[in-house]
Design a protein around this motif. Structure first.
Motif, mmCIF file in Angstrom:
data_model
loop_
_atom_site.group_PDB
_atom_site.id
_atom_site.type_symbol
_atom_site.label_atom_id
_atom_site.label_comp_id
_atom_site.label_asym_id
_atom_site.label_seq_id
_atom_site.Cartn_x
_atom_site.Cartn_y
_atom_site.Cartn_z
ATOM 1 N N LEU A 125 -50.018 1.705 47.685
ATOM 2 C CA LEU A 125 -51.205 0.960 47.469
ATOM 3 C C LEU A 125 -51.544 0.757 45.999
ATOM 4 O O LEU A 125 -52.020 -0.287 45.515
ATOM 5 C CB LEU A 125 -52.518 1.722 48.035
ATOM 6 C CG LEU A 125 -53.804 0.980 47.999
ATOM 7 C CD1 LEU A 125 -53.929 -0.198 48.617
ATOM 8 C CD2 LEU A 125 -54.735 2.086 48.581
ATOM 9 N N ALA A 126 -51.375 1.769 44.953
ATOM 10 C CA ALA A 126 -51.552 1.699 43.653
ATOM 11 C C ALA A 126 -50.584 0.255 43.209
ATOM 12 O O ALA A 126 -51.078 -0.433 42.362
ATOM 13 C CB ALA A 126 -51.043 2.684 42.968
ATOM 14 N N ARG A 127 -49.392 0.413 43.543
ATOM 15 C CA ARG A 127 -48.501 -0.762 43.394
ATOM 16 C C ARG A 127 -49.252 -2.109 43.845
ATOM 17 O O ARG A 127 -49.094 -3.249 43.120
ATOM 18 C CB ARG A 127 -47.302 -0.524 43.699
ATOM 19 C CG ARG A 127 -46.201 -1.856 43.461
ATOM 20 C CD ARG A 127 -45.931 -1.989 42.073
ATOM 21 N NE ARG A 127 -44.981 -2.810 41.710
ATOM 22 C CZ ARG A 127 -44.547 -3.179 40.348
ATOM 23 N NH1 ARG A 127 -45.027 -2.794 39.505
ATOM 24 N NH2 ARG A 127 -43.563 -4.031 40.319
ATOM 25 N N HIS A 128 -49.548 -2.226 45.095
ATOM 26 C CA HIS A 128 -50.103 -3.466 45.459
ATOM 27 C C HIS A 128 -51.377 -3.798 44.825
ATOM 28 O O HIS A 128 -51.547 -5.059 44.511
ATOM 29 C CB HIS A 128 -50.483 -3.115 47.287
ATOM 30 C CG HIS A 128 -51.137 -4.222 47.763
ATOM 31 N ND1 HIS A 128 -50.645 -5.478 48.382
ATOM 32 C CD2 HIS A 128 -52.433 -4.278 48.140
ATOM 33 C CE1 HIS A 128 -51.325 -6.079 48.724
ATOM 34 N NE2 HIS A 128 -52.568 -5.738 48.827
ATOM 35 N N LEU A 139 -62.464 -11.553 51.079
ATOM 36 C CA LEU A 139 -61.015 -11.537 51.538
ATOM 37 C C LEU A 139 -59.968 -10.791 51.135
ATOM 38 O O LEU A 139 -59.191 -10.352 51.516
ATOM 39 C CB LEU A 139 -60.573 -13.141 51.567
ATOM 40 C CG LEU A 139 -59.471 -13.652 52.464
ATOM 41 C CD1 LEU A 139 -59.626 -13.043 53.902
ATOM 42 C CD2 LEU A 139 -58.961 -14.694 52.343
ATOM 43 N N ASP A 140 -60.194 -10.428 49.518
ATOM 44 C CA ASP A 140 -59.494 -9.465 48.815
ATOM 45 C C ASP A 140 -59.395 -8.052 49.109
ATOM 46 O O ASP A 140 -58.438 -7.461 49.130
ATOM 47 C CB ASP A 140 -59.684 -9.632 47.388
ATOM 48 C CG ASP A 140 -59.627 -10.797 46.723
ATOM 49 O OD1 ASP A 140 -58.593 -11.909 47.118
ATOM 50 O OD2 ASP A 140 -60.450 -11.437 46.029
ATOM 51 N N LEU A 141 -60.217 -7.759 50.104
ATOM 52 C CA LEU A 141 -60.251 -6.366 50.766
ATOM 53 C C LEU A 141 -59.428 -6.280 52.030
ATOM 54 O O LEU A 141 -58.957 -5.365 52.290
ATOM 55 C CB LEU A 141 -61.601 -6.113 51.120
ATOM 56 C CG LEU A 141 -62.538 -5.686 50.307
ATOM 57 C CD1 LEU A 141 -64.002 -5.729 50.833
ATOM 58 C CD2 LEU A 141 -62.344 -4.354 49.598
ATOM 59 N N LEU A 142 -59.083 -7.584 52.346
ATOM 60 C CA LEU A 142 -58.212 -7.241 53.563
ATOM 61 C C LEU A 142 -56.920 -6.647 53.709
ATOM 62 O O LEU A 142 -56.440 -5.761 54.433
ATOM 63 C CB LEU A 142 -57.824 -8.755 54.269
ATOM 64 C CG LEU A 142 -57.226 -8.974 55.480
ATOM 65 C CD1 LEU A 142 -57.828 -8.233 56.598
ATOM 66 C CD2 LEU A 142 -56.984 -10.409 55.908
ATOM 67 N N SER A 143 -55.840 -7.022 52.571
ATOM 68 C CA SER A 143 -54.672 -6.579 52.413
ATOM 69 C C SER A 143 -54.627 -4.974 52.130
ATOM 70 O O SER A 143 -53.859 -4.181 52.847
ATOM 71 C CB SER A 143 -53.928 -7.416 51.644
ATOM 72 O OG SER A 143 -54.533 -7.274 50.070
ATOM 73 N N PRO A 144 -55.523 -4.643 51.013
ATOM 74 C CA PRO A 144 -55.423 -3.027 51.123
ATOM 75 C C PRO A 144 -56.025 -2.272 52.451
ATOM 76 O O PRO A 144 -55.732 -1.282 52.709
ATOM 77 C CB PRO A 144 -56.377 -2.850 49.838
ATOM 78 C CG PRO A 144 -57.162 -4.170 49.737
ATOM 79 C CD PRO A 144 -56.435 -5.303 49.813
ATOM 80 N N LEU A 146 -55.606 -3.040 55.694
ATOM 81 C CA LEU A 146 -54.386 -3.139 56.322
ATOM 82 C C LEU A 146 -53.311 -2.239 56.156
ATOM 83 O O LEU A 146 -52.782 -1.591 56.757
ATOM 84 C CB LEU A 146 -54.110 -4.617 56.478
ATOM 85 C CG LEU A 146 -54.869 -5.604 57.121
ATOM 86 C CD1 LEU A 146 -54.236 -7.032 57.117
ATOM 87 C CD2 LEU A 146 -54.994 -5.165 58.613
ATOM 88 N N HIS A 147 -53.085 -2.097 54.561
ATOM 89 C CA HIS A 147 -52.217 -1.380 53.942
ATOM 90 C C HIS A 147 -52.258 0.165 54.457
ATOM 91 O O HIS A 147 -51.420 0.680 54.597
ATOM 92 C CB HIS A 147 -52.172 -1.467 52.416
ATOM 93 C CG HIS A 147 -51.029 -0.799 51.751
ATOM 94 N ND1 HIS A 147 -49.821 -1.613 51.263
ATOM 95 C CD2 HIS A 147 -50.976 0.491 51.437
ATOM 96 C CE1 HIS A 147 -49.075 -0.626 50.782
ATOM 97 N NE2 HIS A 147 -49.434 0.561 50.879
#
Length: 376
Positions: A125-128, A139-144, A146-147
């Motif tokens: 997640l740090a890398r992401h 919307l920028d919250l979605l990917s972390p 889901l991660h």
């Protein structure tokens, strides 16, 4: 890249190292006091096991120091896939112990994959997050989310609600440090809490069994432990009695009535803080919490010194892992949090937990000692 040059060794934060081993030593004393009467043939049995686990953890922490932490960033997909596969293997190949399937047994080694998954999720997640340029839109919250959500869901299915909560703490801690707007984090946090309450109510009334029966019982007992004082409420009640009876200076090592007379359950694991508070009193409990405070304050300092965004996110992720373990475990023993079975970092007896926490310290030291060694 394998290297540990003398110049890098001088950059190690020895205060953090000293605090870590003081916490481990604190744990040895507390575990021995809690367990010496359990195994009359060998009163040092649990301490020896803890020492062995510490040795493994130290060896792996040193190994983590030898690899430049930026190298891990190149293999985040492989690491993440490995964590998911380990979590998927638990219900298929792992034994069921006390109604839960949280372990894998490999020869003489009993491994808890969720502990490893926490560290791997932090690194990936740090890398992401370090690669994301925009963090200002909802919307920028979605990917972390889901991660973290996939491994967290697999942990909940084991079932292990306590560890799943740690994933939530890690996520919010890292998102806050990355600079996500607080208003978005508050909205997501409130929404998550409402979903959890709805799941608990649906399970309680049998409409949709999203939580296990024992998890619902633990939540109800948290609201009123004395409603079942000799059953589900026994653990919390005995813990509160132990902590309250310790006074300022405590009853002395090996002199705690709740501990030594076997009233306090899981006293070397989940309720080790109760042992400390009863036998060493407020002074001992405060000293232990102060050590955690120093540990976390050093982590905050190291975040400020990190020279790249990836390292500056790995450290708060690992610090959040320790922080939420402490908050939930201590709150559980005081009766202000539901019983979740989470260990107290570095102190509770437990193989995978102690080993992983020591590796986490190795990773934190890795980021710090390479702060002047940036290669482009």
């Amino acid at each position: 890249m394998l290297d540990l040059e003398p110049r890098l060794v001088r950059n190690i934060d020895w205060v953090l190292v000293a605090v870590t081993f003081t916490l481990v030593a604190f744990g040895f004393v507390a575990v021995f006091s809690a367990t010496s009467s359990l195994t009359a043939s060998d009163p040092w049995y649990y301490v020896k096991r803890q020492a062995l686990r510490m040795g493994v953890g130290v060896a792996l922490a040193v190994a983590a120091l030898l690899i430049d932490y930026r190298v891990w960033g190149r293999y985040v997909r492989l690491l993440y896939a490995g964590a998911i596969l380990l979590l998927l293997a638990v219900p298929v190949f792992g034994p069921t112990i006390m109604g839960a399937g949280r372990w894998l047994v490999i020869g003489p080694v009993q491994l808890q994959p969720s502990e490893l998954a926490k560290v791997i999720v932090i690194i990936t997640l740090a890398r992401h997050l370090s690669m994301k340029d925009e963090v200002d839109r909802p919307l920028d919250l979605l990917s972390p989310i889901l991660h973290v959500g996939l491994p967290m869901t697999l942990v909940m299915l084991q079932p292990d609600l306590g560890t799943a909560l740690i994933f939530v703490g890690i996520l919010f801690g890292m998102l806050y440090v990355r600079g996500y707007p607080s208003k978005y984090l508050i909205v997501v946090g409130v929404a998550g809490l409402l979903v959890f309450i709805a799941a608990a109510l649906l399970s309680l009334y049998g409409w949709l069994p999203l939580l296990k029966d024992y998890q619902v019982r633990r939540l109800l007992i948290f609201l009123d432990p004395y409603s079942d004082r000799t059953g589900w409420g026994w653990n919390v009640i005995q813990s509160m009695i132990a902590i309250g009876s310790g006074g300022f200076f405590g009853k002395g090592l090996f002199s705690g009535s709740q501990t030594q007379l076997d009233f306090l359950p899981s006293r070397h694991t989940d309720f080790i803080f109760s042992v400390v508070a009863e036998e060493l009193g407020f002074l001992g409990a405060f000293s232990l919490l102060a050590l955690y405070g120093i540990f976390l304050s050093r982590c905050v300092r190291l975040v400020a010194l990190a020279k790249d965004r990836f390292g500056a996110l790995v450290i708060p992720g690992l610090a959040s892992m320790v922080l939420f373990h402490v908050l939930i475990n201590v709150g559980m023993t005081l009766g202000v949090m539901p019983v979740t079975g989470l260990p107290l970092p570095f102190v509770s007896a437990g193989g995978t937990s102690l080993t992983v926490n020591l590796v986490a310290v190795g990773i934190i030291l890795n980021v710090h000692m390479r702060r002047h060694k940036i290669r482009f």
